[in-house]
Scaffold this motif. Structure first.
Motif, PDB file in Angstrom:
ATOM      1  N   VAL A  72       0.874  -1.184   0.000  1.00 43.66           N
ATOM      2  CA  VAL A  72       0.000   0.000   0.000  1.00 43.66           C
ATOM      3  C   VAL A  72       0.905   1.225   0.000  1.00 43.66           C
ATOM      4  CG1 VAL A  72      -1.779   1.277   1.221  1.00 43.66           C
ATOM      5  CG2 VAL A  72      -1.817  -1.230   1.232  1.00 43.66           C
ATOM      6  N   PHE A  73       0.826   2.012  -1.065  1.00 44.38           N
ATOM      7  CA  PHE A  73       1.725   3.149  -1.219  1.00 44.38           C
ATOM      8  C   PHE A  73       1.142   4.411  -0.598  1.00 44.38           C
ATOM      9  CE2 PHE A  73       4.550   0.967  -3.987  1.00 44.38           C
ATOM     10  CZ  PHE A  73       3.788   0.187  -4.844  1.00 44.38           C
ATOM     11  N   LYS A  74       2.013   5.220  -0.019  1.00 45.18           N
ATOM     12  CA  LYS A  74       1.691   6.593   0.343  1.00 45.18           C
ATOM     13  C   LYS A  74       2.195   7.496  -0.781  1.00 45.18           C
ATOM     14  CE  LYS A  74       0.035   6.198   4.628  1.00 45.18           C
ATOM     15  NZ  LYS A  74      -1.296   6.699   5.040  1.00 45.18           N
ATOM     16  N   ARG A  75       1.339   8.394  -1.248  1.00 48.74           N
ATOM     17  CA  ARG A  75       1.707   9.245  -2.374  1.00 48.74           C
ATOM     18  C   ARG A  75       2.537  10.438  -1.895  1.00 48.74           C
ATOM     19  NH1 ARG A  75      -3.828  11.031  -4.594  1.00 48.74           N
ATOM     20  NH2 ARG A  75      -4.060  11.304  -2.330  1.00 48.74           N
ATOM     21  N   VAL A  76       3.559  10.733  -2.682  1.00 51.07           N
ATOM     22  CA  VAL A  76       4.397  11.903  -2.430  1.00 51.07           C
ATOM     23  C   VAL A  76       4.277  12.832  -3.653  1.00 51.07           C
ATOM     24  CG1 VAL A  76       6.761  12.721  -2.045  1.00 51.07           C
ATOM     25  CG2 VAL A  76       6.023  10.543  -1.046  1.00 51.07           C
ATOM     26  N   PRO A  77       3.838  14.096  -3.441  1.00 52.34           N
ATOM     27  CA  PRO A  77       3.676  14.780  -2.153  1.00 52.34           C
ATOM     28  C   PRO A  77       2.242  14.827  -1.632  1.00 52.34           C
ATOM     29  CG  PRO A  77       3.640  16.379  -3.911  1.00 52.34           C
ATOM     30  CD  PRO A  77       3.798  15.031  -4.575  1.00 52.34           C
ATOM     31  N   GLU A  78       1.295  14.136  -2.269  1.00 51.76           N
ATOM     32  CA  GLU A  78      -0.110  14.295  -1.878  1.00 51.76           C
ATOM     33  C   GLU A  78      -0.358  13.857  -0.441  1.00 51.76           C
ATOM     34  OE1 GLU A  78       0.018  13.736  -6.338  1.00 51.76           O
ATOM     35  OE2 GLU A  78       0.991  12.851  -4.586  1.00 51.76           O
ATOM     36  N   ASP A  79       0.190  12.696  -0.040  1.00 49.62           N
ATOM     37  CA  ASP A  79      -0.033  12.176   1.307  1.00 49.62           C
ATOM     38  C   ASP A  79       1.117  12.487   2.259  1.00 49.62           C
ATOM     39  OD1 ASP A  79      -2.408  10.987   0.326  1.00 49.62           O
ATOM     40  OD2 ASP A  79      -1.277   9.222  -0.327  1.00 49.62           O
ATOM     41  N   LEU A  80       2.321  12.498   1.741  1.00 47.61           N
ATOM     42  CA  LEU A  80       3.513  12.754   2.559  1.00 47.61           C
ATOM     43  C   LEU A  80       4.384  13.784   1.873  1.00 47.61           C
ATOM     44  CD1 LEU A  80       4.646   9.095   3.423  1.00 47.61           C
ATOM     45  CD2 LEU A  80       3.446  10.675   4.945  1.00 47.61           C
ATOM     46  N   LYS A  81       4.946  14.680   2.677  1.00 44.29           N
ATOM     47  CA  LYS A  81       5.907  15.649   2.154  1.00 44.29           C
ATOM     48  C   LYS A  81       7.277  15.496   2.795  1.00 44.29           C
ATOM     49  CE  LYS A  81       2.685  19.216   0.622  1.00 44.29           C
ATOM     50  NZ  LYS A  81       1.482  18.390   0.720  1.00 44.29           N
ATOM     51  N   SER A  82       7.401  14.574   3.729  1.00 43.69           N
ATOM     52  CA  SER A  82       8.698  14.285   4.344  1.00 43.69           C
ATOM     53  C   SER A  82       8.603  12.930   5.025  1.00 43.69           C
ATOM     54  CB  SER A  82       9.089  15.364   5.362  1.00 43.69           C
ATOM     55  OG  SER A  82       8.178  15.401   6.452  1.00 43.69           O
ATOM     56  N   GLU A  89      10.927  18.354  -2.275  1.00 44.05           N
ATOM     57  CA  GLU A  89      11.350  19.688  -2.647  1.00 44.05           C
ATOM     58  C   GLU A  89      10.475  20.183  -3.798  1.00 44.05           C
ATOM     59  OE1 GLU A  89      16.046  19.595  -1.404  1.00 44.05           O
ATOM     60  OE2 GLU A  89      15.546  19.120  -3.493  1.00 44.05           O
ATOM     61  N   PRO A  90       9.426  20.954  -3.478  1.00 47.57           N
ATOM     62  CA  PRO A  90       8.465  21.344  -4.520  1.00 47.57           C
ATOM     63  C   PRO A  90       9.076  22.212  -5.603  1.00 47.57           C
ATOM     64  CG  PRO A  90       8.036  22.528  -2.459  1.00 47.57           C
ATOM     65  CD  PRO A  90       9.050  21.478  -2.153  1.00 47.57           C
ATOM     66  N   GLU A  91      10.124  22.986  -5.248  1.00 47.74           N
ATOM     67  CA  GLU A  91      10.719  23.855  -6.256  1.00 47.74           C
ATOM     68  C   GLU A  91      11.408  23.065  -7.364  1.00 47.74           C
ATOM     69  OE1 GLU A  91      13.744  23.687  -2.785  1.00 47.74           O
ATOM     70  OE2 GLU A  91      11.585  23.421  -3.152  1.00 47.74           O
ATOM     71  N   PHE A  92      11.807  21.830  -7.052  1.00 42.46           N
ATOM     72  CA  PHE A  92      12.432  20.958  -8.047  1.00 42.46           C
ATOM     73  C   PHE A  92      11.523  19.797  -8.464  1.00 42.46           C
ATOM     74  CE2 PHE A  92      16.062  22.657  -5.570  1.00 42.46           C
ATOM     75  CZ  PHE A  92      16.693  23.358  -6.581  1.00 42.46           C
ATOM     76  N   GLY A  93      10.406  19.625  -7.772  1.00 40.96           N
ATOM     77  CA  GLY A  93       9.511  18.517  -8.070  1.00 40.96           C
ATOM     78  C   GLY A  93      10.149  17.177  -7.842  1.00 40.96           C
ATOM     79  N   VAL A 114      16.319  11.860  -5.570  1.00 41.59           N
ATOM     80  CA  VAL A 114      17.728  12.233  -5.556  1.00 41.59           C
ATOM     81  C   VAL A 114      18.295  11.859  -4.196  1.00 41.59           C
ATOM     82  CG1 VAL A 114      19.382  14.136  -5.706  1.00 41.59           C
ATOM     83  CG2 VAL A 114      17.373  14.107  -7.195  1.00 41.59           C
ATOM     84  N   ILE A 115      19.369  11.091  -4.193  1.00 45.26           N
ATOM     85  CA  ILE A 115      19.969  10.607  -2.957  1.00 45.26           C
ATOM     86  C   ILE A 115      21.347  11.255  -2.806  1.00 45.26           C
ATOM     87  CG2 ILE A 115      20.781   8.569  -1.712  1.00 45.26           C
ATOM     88  CD1 ILE A 115      18.639   6.969  -3.271  1.00 45.26           C
ATOM     89  N   ASP A 116      21.507  12.033  -1.730  1.00 42.38           N
ATOM     90  CA  ASP A 116      22.745  12.778  -1.498  1.00 42.38           C
ATOM     91  C   ASP A 116      23.467  12.363  -0.223  1.00 42.38           C
ATOM     92  OD1 ASP A 116      22.446  14.276  -3.788  1.00 42.38           O
ATOM     93  OD2 ASP A 116      21.455  15.945  -2.782  1.00 42.38           O
ATOM     94  N   ALA A 117      22.890  11.490   0.578  1.00 41.22           N
ATOM     95  CA  ALA A 117      23.461  11.110   1.870  1.00 41.22           C
ATOM     96  C   ALA A 117      23.852   9.632   1.857  1.00 41.22           C
ATOM     97  CB  ALA A 117      22.464  11.388   2.994  1.00 41.22           C
ATOM     98  N   PRO A 118      24.752   9.224   2.743  1.00 42.69           N
ATOM     99  CA  PRO A 118      25.190   7.822   2.766  1.00 42.69           C
ATOM    100  C   PRO A 118      24.182   6.898   3.426  1.00 42.69           C
ATOM    101  CG  PRO A 118      26.325   9.051   4.472  1.00 42.69           C
ATOM    102  CD  PRO A 118      25.525  10.056   3.699  1.00 42.69           C
ATOM    103  N   ASP A 119      24.273   5.624   3.082  1.00 41.21           N
ATOM    104  CA  ASP A 119      23.511   4.552   3.738  1.00 41.21           C
ATOM    105  C   ASP A 119      22.003   4.744   3.627  1.00 41.21           C
ATOM    106  OD1 ASP A 119      25.853   3.104   4.846  1.00 41.21           O
ATOM    107  OD2 ASP A 119      26.114   4.958   5.979  1.00 41.21           O
ATOM    108  N   VAL A 120      21.569   5.286   2.508  1.00 49.36           N
ATOM    109  CA  VAL A 120      20.141   5.503   2.258  1.00 49.36           C
ATOM    110  C   VAL A 120      19.570   4.270   1.575  1.00 49.36           C
ATOM    111  CG1 VAL A 120      18.472   6.860   0.933  1.00 49.36           C
ATOM    112  CG2 VAL A 120      20.347   8.001   2.142  1.00 49.36           C
ATOM    113  N   THR A 121      18.320   3.934   1.920  1.00 43.86           N
ATOM    114  CA  THR A 121      17.607   2.833   1.277  1.00 43.86           C
ATOM    115  C   THR A 121      16.326   3.339   0.633  1.00 43.86           C
ATOM    116  OG1 THR A 121      18.471   1.193   2.835  1.00 43.86           O
ATOM    117  CG2 THR A 121      16.476   0.610   1.638  1.00 43.86           C
TER     118      THR A 121
END
Length: 340
Positions: A72-82, A89-93, A114-121
């Protein structure tokens, strides 16, 4: 598109009924993830015509890649923004991972990640991004700029463009600066992109299903690619079915950025392209430096012509001494060797 498997989001319910029984799927899934199997073992060594239903041969297809059908997916950004370690980041979509150890799971994102930090899944999610540079962009090797995405995990996702083939993303998963270390890209279903997965330095790419690439005039497609100077890149047990013929190849080892080296290509099922493989000796830094292996791969004629996996032949750009290992690569339809 000719030879289409699916150019839209796969219908898991339909695929589960028409492909194989549940017991076979369990075996297929375990064969992809079981690291105890060696790369010196051809998947389903006595079976032919695996391209018709790759999971029957223990290879990835629509039935055993991507999220579970029950997700069951949560929609981004409709349901979650973080979420834990990430923000929209709405300015970049786009969804951007900013904290070490961020977990992005069971989300549906209408825009790139976009993934900029280490050890992200990033796992068990659906990411749809048309006309994007990359559906999943992994940025590492530039800590002064805040880009340090080593040891990223991209696992069991749907990554594609829901628009027309002309709206395709440039890449499904991309090591943007060619410096990421310890990447694991596994179990993803990737479609409607120009290039499937690009890993340049250090990473395991295993159990992915890449198919139905989008196309614009002038595109130079590849399914899996690396462009030279790798420290340890493994392309293992992926299914790469290209319906375009006069393009690059399902799997390419280039020497555009440095001499090709340290790449293992094993147990993959491939079709289409101008050639099945590029083997390292092409690009500004040719010839290859060594530690390149192509073993136990299946070459399918599903999208081929005139007895070839690709339009022009099975392989190109190998110097006389490379790859260091090359053996037990077979035609999918009869298990004969395609190479003299």
């Amino acid at each position: 598109m000719k030879g289409s498997v699916s150019c839209r989001i796969p219908n898991f319910a339909r695929a589960a009924k028409t492909m194989v029984a549940a017991a076979v799927l369990l075996v297929a899934g375990s064969s992809i993830s079981n690291s105890s199997r060696t790369a010196d073992e051809l998947p389903a060594p006595n079976r032919t015509n695996c391209a018709a239903a790759p999971s029957v041969c223990g290879l990835p297809d629509v039935t055993n890649t991507g999220p579970s059908p029950q997700t069951v997916f949560k929609r981004v950004p409709e349901d979650l923004k973080s979420g834990p370690g990430w923000v929209w980041e709405p300015e970049f979509g786009r969804l951007r991972a900013v904290d070490a150890g961020a977990m992005i799971a069971a989300v549906e994102v209408n825009g790139p990640v976009v993934i900029d930090a280490p050890d992200v899944t990033l796992r068990d999610s659906k990411v749809l991004a048309c006309n994007a540079d990359a559906i999943v962009a992994i940025r590492a090797g530039r800590p002064a700029d805040g880009y340090n995405a080593d040891r990223t995990r991209v696992k069991n996702n749907l990554l594609g463009c829901s628009g027309s083939p002309e709206e395709r993303a440039d890449r499904g998963v991309s090591d943007v600066y060619g410096s990421a270390k310890g990447l694991v890209i596994s179990g993803n279903n990737i479609w409607n992109v120009s290039n499937g997965i690009t890993v340049e330095n250090d990473g395991l790419v295993q159990g992915n299903f890449i198919h139905d690439l989008g196309h614009r005039p002038g595109d130079h497609h590849s399914g899996l690619s690396t462009h030279g100077g790798a420290s340890n890149v493994i392309f293992d047990m992926n299914t790469v079915l290209l319906s375009q013929e006069a393009v690059s190849a399902p799997i390419v080892v280039y020497s555009d950025f440095a001499s090709a080296r340290n790449v293992s290509v094993s147990r993959n099922l491939v079709s289409g392209g101008s050639y099945c493989f590029y083997g390292g000796d092409t690009g500004a830094f040719a010839p290859a430096e060594g530690h390149i292996r192509f073993v136990n791969n299946r070459l399918s004629l599903v999208y081929g012509r005139e007895g070839h996996c690709g339009l022009y032949g099975e392989l190109t750009a190998f110097s006389p001494d490379h790859p260091d290992e090359f053996g037990n690569n077979v035609w999918d339809h009869d298990l004969r060797s395609p190479f003299p």
